[in-house]
Scaffold this active site. Structure first.
Site, PDB file in Angstrom:
ATOM      1  N   LYS A 287     -25.292 -14.648  -6.133  1.00 49.96           N
ATOM      2  CA  LYS A 287     -26.131 -13.441  -6.191  1.00 49.96           C
ATOM      3  C   LYS A 287     -25.768 -12.594  -4.976  1.00 49.96           C
ATOM      4  CE  LYS A 287     -30.828 -11.914  -7.023  1.00 49.96           C
ATOM      5  NZ  LYS A 287     -30.830 -10.821  -6.069  1.00 49.96           N
TER       6      LYS A 287
ATOM      7  N   TYR B  10     -18.817  -6.072  -8.674  1.00 48.85           N
ATOM      8  CA  TYR B  10     -18.656  -7.151  -9.651  1.00 48.85           C
ATOM      9  C   TYR B  10     -19.596  -6.889 -10.818  1.00 48.85           C
ATOM     10  CZ  TYR B  10     -15.847 -10.322  -6.793  1.00 48.85           C
ATOM     11  OH  TYR B  10     -14.837 -10.898  -6.085  1.00 48.85           O
TER      12      TYR B  10
ATOM     13  N   LYS C   8     -32.813 -18.883  -4.590  1.00 54.99           N
ATOM     14  CA  LYS C   8     -32.597 -18.194  -3.322  1.00 54.99           C
ATOM     15  C   LYS C   8     -32.254 -19.191  -2.216  1.00 54.99           C
ATOM     16  CE  LYS C   8     -33.399 -13.876  -4.242  1.00 54.99           C
ATOM     17  NZ  LYS C   8     -34.200 -13.064  -3.391  1.00 54.99           N
TER      18      LYS C   8
ATOM     19  N   CYS D 201     -63.541   1.577  11.170  1.00 52.42           N
ATOM     20  CA  CYS D 201     -62.210   1.825  10.604  1.00 52.42           C
ATOM     21  C   CYS D 201     -61.339   2.532  11.650  1.00 52.42           C
ATOM     22  CB  CYS D 201     -62.350   2.690   9.349  1.00 52.42           C
ATOM     23  SG  CYS D 201     -60.772   3.307   8.745  1.00 52.42           S
TER      24      CYS D 201
ATOM     25  N   ASP E 209     -25.585  -9.652  -2.208  1.00 54.03           N
ATOM     26  CA  ASP E 209     -26.552  -8.812  -1.507  1.00 54.03           C
ATOM     27  C   ASP E 209     -26.006  -7.394  -1.530  1.00 54.03           C
ATOM     28  OD1 ASP E 209     -28.948  -8.928  -0.363  1.00 54.03           O
ATOM     29  OD2 ASP E 209     -28.315  -9.879   1.503  1.00 54.03           O
TER      30      ASP E 209
ATOM     31  N   ASP F   1       0.535   4.441  -2.465  1.00 53.86           N
ATOM     32  CA  ASP F   1       0.260   5.798  -1.976  1.00 53.86           C
ATOM     33  C   ASP F   1       1.323   6.778  -2.475  1.00 53.86           C
ATOM     34  OD1 ASP F   1      -1.890   4.781  -0.694  1.00 53.86           O
ATOM     35  OD2 ASP F   1      -0.945   4.691   1.292  1.00 53.86           O
TER      36      ASP F   1
ATOM     37  N   ARG G 146     -30.949   1.014 -10.078  1.00 58.61           N
ATOM     38  CA  ARG G 146     -32.052   0.343 -10.764  1.00 58.61           C
ATOM     39  C   ARG G 146     -33.359   1.137 -10.666  1.00 58.61           C
ATOM     40  NH1 ARG G 146     -33.307  -5.384 -11.282  1.00 58.61           N
ATOM     41  NH2 ARG G 146     -31.724  -5.890  -9.747  1.00 58.61           N
TER      42      ARG G 146
ATOM     43  N   LEU H 217     -35.136 -10.665 -11.575  1.00 56.96           N
ATOM     44  CA  LEU H 217     -35.028 -12.089 -11.883  1.00 56.96           C
ATOM     45  C   LEU H 217     -36.154 -12.855 -11.200  1.00 56.96           C
ATOM     46  CD1 LEU H 217     -31.209 -12.663 -11.313  1.00 56.96           C
ATOM     47  CD2 LEU H 217     -32.408 -12.543 -13.483  1.00 56.96           C
TER      48      LEU H 217
ATOM     49  N   ASP I 110       0.825  -1.219   0.000  1.00 57.40           N
ATOM     50  CA  ASP I 110       0.000   0.000   0.000  1.00 57.40           C
ATOM     51  C   ASP I 110       0.854   1.263   0.000  1.00 57.40           C
ATOM     52  OD1 ASP I 110      -2.086  -1.647   0.064  1.00 57.40           O
ATOM     53  OD2 ASP I 110      -2.756  -1.167   2.110  1.00 57.40           O
TER      54      ASP I 110
ATOM     55  N   CYS J  43     -60.808   6.349  10.257  1.00 56.49           N
ATOM     56  CA  CYS J  43     -61.879   7.345  10.102  1.00 56.49           C
ATOM     57  C   CYS J  43     -63.148   6.993  10.877  1.00 56.49           C
ATOM     58  CB  CYS J  43     -62.208   7.538   8.622  1.00 56.49           C
ATOM     59  SG  CYS J  43     -63.084   6.144   7.912  1.00 56.49           S
TER      60      CYS J  43
ATOM     61  N   CYS K  23     -63.001  -0.779   4.918  1.00 55.76           N
ATOM     62  CA  CYS K  23     -63.574   0.425   5.507  1.00 55.76           C
ATOM     63  C   CYS K  23     -64.561   0.980   4.492  1.00 55.76           C
ATOM     64  CB  CYS K  23     -62.451   1.437   5.769  1.00 55.76           C
ATOM     65  SG  CYS K  23     -63.027   3.134   5.859  1.00 55.76           S
TER      66      CYS K  23
ATOM     67  N   GLU L 256     -23.479 -17.996 -11.079  1.00 50.68           N
ATOM     68  CA  GLU L 256     -22.653 -17.140 -10.214  1.00 50.68           C
ATOM     69  C   GLU L 256     -23.412 -16.764  -8.948  1.00 50.68           C
ATOM     70  OE1 GLU L 256     -21.934 -12.904 -11.431  1.00 50.68           O
ATOM     71  OE2 GLU L 256     -22.730 -13.622 -13.340  1.00 50.68           O
TER      72      GLU L 256
ATOM     73  N   CYS M  50     -62.223   8.698   4.238  1.00 48.43           N
ATOM     74  CA  CYS M  50     -61.187   8.129   5.117  1.00 48.43           C
ATOM     75  C   CYS M  50     -59.805   8.664   4.719  1.00 48.43           C
ATOM     76  CB  CYS M  50     -61.229   6.605   4.988  1.00 48.43           C
ATOM     77  SG  CYS M  50     -59.896   5.796   5.899  1.00 48.43           S
TER      78      CYS M  50
HETATM   79  O1  I6G Z   1     -30.260  -8.815  -9.720  1.00 49.33           O
HETATM   80  C1  I6G Z   1     -29.351  -9.542 -10.359  1.00 49.33           C
HETATM   81  C2  I6G Z   1     -28.295 -10.087  -9.673  1.00 49.33           C
HETATM   82  C3  I6G Z   1     -27.340 -10.848 -10.341  1.00 49.33           C
HETATM   83  C4  I6G Z   1     -29.479  -9.750 -11.752  1.00 49.33           C
HETATM   84  C5  I6G Z   1     -28.520 -10.509 -12.427  1.00 49.33           C
HETATM   85  C6  I6G Z   1     -27.447 -11.064 -11.697  1.00 49.33           C
HETATM   86  O2  I6G Z   1     -26.557 -11.772 -12.392  1.00 49.33           O
HETATM   87  C7  I6G Z   1     -25.524 -12.392 -11.677  1.00 49.33           C
HETATM   88  N1  I6G Z   1     -28.647 -10.722 -13.752  1.00 49.33           N
HETATM   89  C8  I6G Z   1     -29.684 -10.192 -14.410  1.00 49.33           C
HETATM   90  C9  I6G Z   1     -29.810 -10.441 -15.871  1.00 49.33           C
HETATM   91  C10 I6G Z   1     -30.642  -9.430 -13.741  1.00 49.33           C
HETATM   92  N2  I6G Z   1     -30.535  -9.205 -12.424  1.00 49.33           N
HETATM   93  C11 I6G Z   1     -31.807  -8.854 -14.455  1.00 49.33           C
END
Ligand code: I6G
Length: 679
Positions: free
Chosen positions: A121, A233, A322, A416, A123, A43, A142, A89, A39, A419, A434, A119, A440
């Site tokens: 997904k 990514y 998921k 209700c 968070d 720098d 988005r 998706l 590093d 109201c 209601c 791959e 209301c």
């Molecule tokens: O929300 C998403 C997460 C990861 C994605 C996605 C994805 O690819 C690894 N790929 C597409 C085509 C879409 N949403 C619409």
């Protein structure tokens, strides 16, 4: 001090060298995950470049690694309409659903085997990056998939995102416009380090990595974003003509140009390959350096992706498997009632705060009284709260063995809670309502939110909080009152500056000439969705005719059955609703009437083909076309009359052009169905 031109040339050369060297280190660090210098050395190079740029400010370029933070804090984020919608998706929650997805793909492609790209997904926060001539021009969130927010200044501060592209590994040149999509996330190490520091300094801790990434991107001052440990990514390139057919090869190309691509990306075969990949990753989930909530599978061939197309704003060629919903136990403190736009009463559980699925949950839906009875939920119970992906948390079940005493059963109130009007339940329906209608305040707020929404009157700048204030202060009783608001009244509201007030007034003015279908939808008549509203508008031509129509005339309209007809008649028979419509006209609204198509079907005999991504669900466009008499087919041939081409249309569009078939954009299509005239 005057510098000689020789000195200047030498400084310019050195600046170029330093920039390339720093970028190479960035590439090794963020893309190859193989840092090549300590590093301190990095720098030192950066400081040298900063010093030279300070001496020669006219030689500073926007793509310089020193220029990641530029400009002043913003006042807000500008909306950006995505050139290609950012879709979502479809989800699968079991191996069986993956098998069903694969079966649909095999059937749709009429082949026996399919290769997918798998791959993790992440968070994080989905982002779309637009590069013009290889330079980062715009970064957008988005949003609702059609319109996001311009977060370019913040995204530029993320070192993992290249400010300009570089050709490596003998890669071909990028297209003139390249739109790359991916996920900005906060690696767990950075998240924990940040919180440890915050704890030591008594600062505010970040709630979870996802919120931290989203919150960092929403900072008005990019200098704050720069301090946050964000990473990125890339997961796709949109509408990229001239790129390889293989999605995996596209990702490899993106990596060569300087984008980090998840090293867990793999090619897998058929449903079993997907299922094995999922199990492998699930077993390693806790050792990954970032949070993931599932795995994504995409058909590898982009041509095959195009053949499969989209359904309801989600690609048919991809699915997210998921991880199981996360569940936690907590105490049910109370049950409140929420009142929706049509008066539906939804019981909501107020919970002792519990951390589940990465967020703190304090409210969860109980759906309706039948569900409460079925699960035997009572105030004071210990309950299991479930949160799956982005869906609203729900009370999954009660731990009856932990129930103390004999708490009373929950009773739906007979009036209700907002109201005081009587609550009614239609025979056979689960929902209580209601009966206060627009008397209301809760229904009023929701109906105003619906009126201004994008697919209705499309009035920007009226969020839930503002609408709440307008109703609570008695400034707005009905949607017509929106048009009577003065600048002074707006300026008297909390968090309302002059600019926002002026923008809102301009938006209201702009919305005064809607087409009839939009207005009808905006009025929020029960069961009258967008397609039905447009069908009614086309069939009757004017609001007056619809208001006077009897049940038989109404049910002549495609898409309208006796129930909808009943709701339409009830709406116009209600004096209060007629007054609102009169007030709208008095306020200067002029809805454009539509040429009447008495029973006639103007597209009869035509065959239409839909291709590319539309901003409305495909089923909706198909419905509209069929209501006008057209047949909708899946493939282009000499018999095709018109091709409706959404964003990123590919081979079907090319075939249509080759055959000389008429091509309409979505905007042309909407104009065709609205057929505006004058009132
Ligand atoms: O929300 C998403 C997460 C990861 C994605 C996605 C994805 O690819 C690894 N790929 C597409 C085509 C879409 N949403 C619409």
């Amino acid at each position: 001090m005057n510098k000689s031109s020789a000195e200047r040339r030498s400084a310019e050369r050195r600046m170029g060298e330093l920039r390339r060297e720093i970028e190479q280190h960035d590439y090794r660090y963020y893309v190859l995950d193989a840092p090549s210098v300590p590093d301190a050395e990095y720098d030192r190079l950066m400081r040298q470049l900063q010093a030279l740029e300070a001496d020669y400010p006219d030689l500073v370029i926007a793509q310089s690694p020193t220029q990641r933070v530029a400009g002043q804090p913003a006042e807000g984020f500008e909306p950006v309409r995505h050139r290609t919608p950012m879709l979502s998706l479809a989800n699968a929650f079991s191996a069986e659903e993956i098998q069903q997805f694969h079966d649909r793909v095999v059937k749709g492609l009429e082949i026996d085997h399919v290769t997918y790209v798998a791959e993790p997904k992440l968070d994080g926060v989905a982002i779309s990056l637009r590069y013009e001539a290889g330079c980062l021009e715009q970064a957008a969130t988005r949003g609702d998939g059609t319109t996001g927010e311009d977060v370019t200044s913040n995204v530029r501060t993320i070192n993992a995102i290249p400010l300009h592209l570089e050709r490596r590994e003998q890669s071909p040149l990028w297209p003139p416009t390249l739109e790359v999509r991916g996920e900005i996330y906060m690696p767990l190490a950075g998240f924990h380090a940040w919180n440890e520091q915050a704890r030591k300094q008594g600062g505010k801790e970040l709630v979870n990595p996802r919120n931290a990434a989203a919150g960092s991107l929403r900072q008005l001052d990019p200098r704050i974003t720069k301090t946050r440990p964000l990473a990125f990514y890339a997961y796709s390139a949109v509408a990229a003509e001239g790129l390889p057919d293989s999605h995996l090869e596209v990702l490899q190309l993106l990596r060569a140009w300087g984008f980090p691509v998840n090293p867990e990306v793999r090619r897998v075969k058929d449903a079993q390959g997907c299922i094995d990949y999922y199990h492998d990753l699930a077993a390693r989930r806790d050792s990954l350096p970032y949070d993931i909530d599932g795995v994504v599978f995409k058909v590898e061939s982009r041509e095959q992706q195009e053949t499969l197309g989209f359904v309801s704003r989600a690609p048919r060629w991809a699915i997210a498997r998921k991880f199981p919903a996360q569940e936690e136990i907590t105490r049910l403190l109370d049950i409140d009632i929420q009142v929706g736009r049509t008066g539906a009463l939804t019981p909501v559980a107020r919970l002792e705060p519990v951390f589940v699925g990465g967020v703190t949950v304090t409210n969860a839906t109980l759906h309706n009284l039948d569900e409460i009875r079925r699960k035997d939920v009572r105030v004071g119970d210990w309950v299991v709260v479930r949160r799956a992906g982005d869906v609203i948390p729900e009370v999954a079940r009660v731990l009856l063995e932990r129930r103390e005493g004999d708490p009373e059963e929950f009773q739906m109130s007979t009036s209700c809670p907002v109201c005081g009007s009587a609550v009614e339940r239609v025979e056979g329906e689960a929902v209580f309502r209601c009966s206060g209608g627009l008397f209301c305040p809760a229904q009023r707020k929701q109906s105003i939110m619906h009126f201004v929404s994008r697919r209705a009157m499309d009035i920007e700048g009226l969020g839930e909080k503002l609408v709440g204030q307008l109703v609570d202060k008695g400034l707005v009783h009905s949607v017509a009152d929106l048009y009577k608001l003065s600048r002074e009244q707006l300026l008297g509201l909390e968090r309302m500056g002059e600019k926002s007030a002026d923008n809102l007034l301009a938006e209201l003015e702009r919305s005064k000439t809607p087409d009839l279908g939009r207005l009808l939808y905006a009025l929020g008549i029960r069961e009258v969705g967008e397609v039905t509203a447009h069908s009614l508008a086309r069939h009757f031509g004017s609001l007056e005719h619809i208001a006077q129509a009897g049940e038989e005339e109404l049910t002549d309209v495609p898409d309208v059955g006796p129930v909808v007809a009943g709701h339409v008649r009830a709406f116009f028979q209600e004096a209060h609703n007629r007054e609102i419509i009169d007030s709208l006209a008095q306020a200067g609204l002029r809805w454009k009437a539509v040429e009447v198509q008495q029973g006639e079907q103007p597209l009869a005999g035509q065959t239409w083909v839909l291709t590319g991504a539309l901003s409305m669900p495909r089923a909706k466009a198909k419905n509209m076309l069929e209501a006008l008499g057209a047949k909708v087919s899946g493939s282009v041939s000499a018999k095709t009359s018109v091709v409706l081409a959404g964003e990123a249309a590919g081979s079907k569009l090319r075939k249509a052009e080759k055959l000389g078939i008429k091509v309409l954009s979505e905007a042309d299509f909407l104009q065709l169905i609205a057929k505006p005239g004058s009132k």
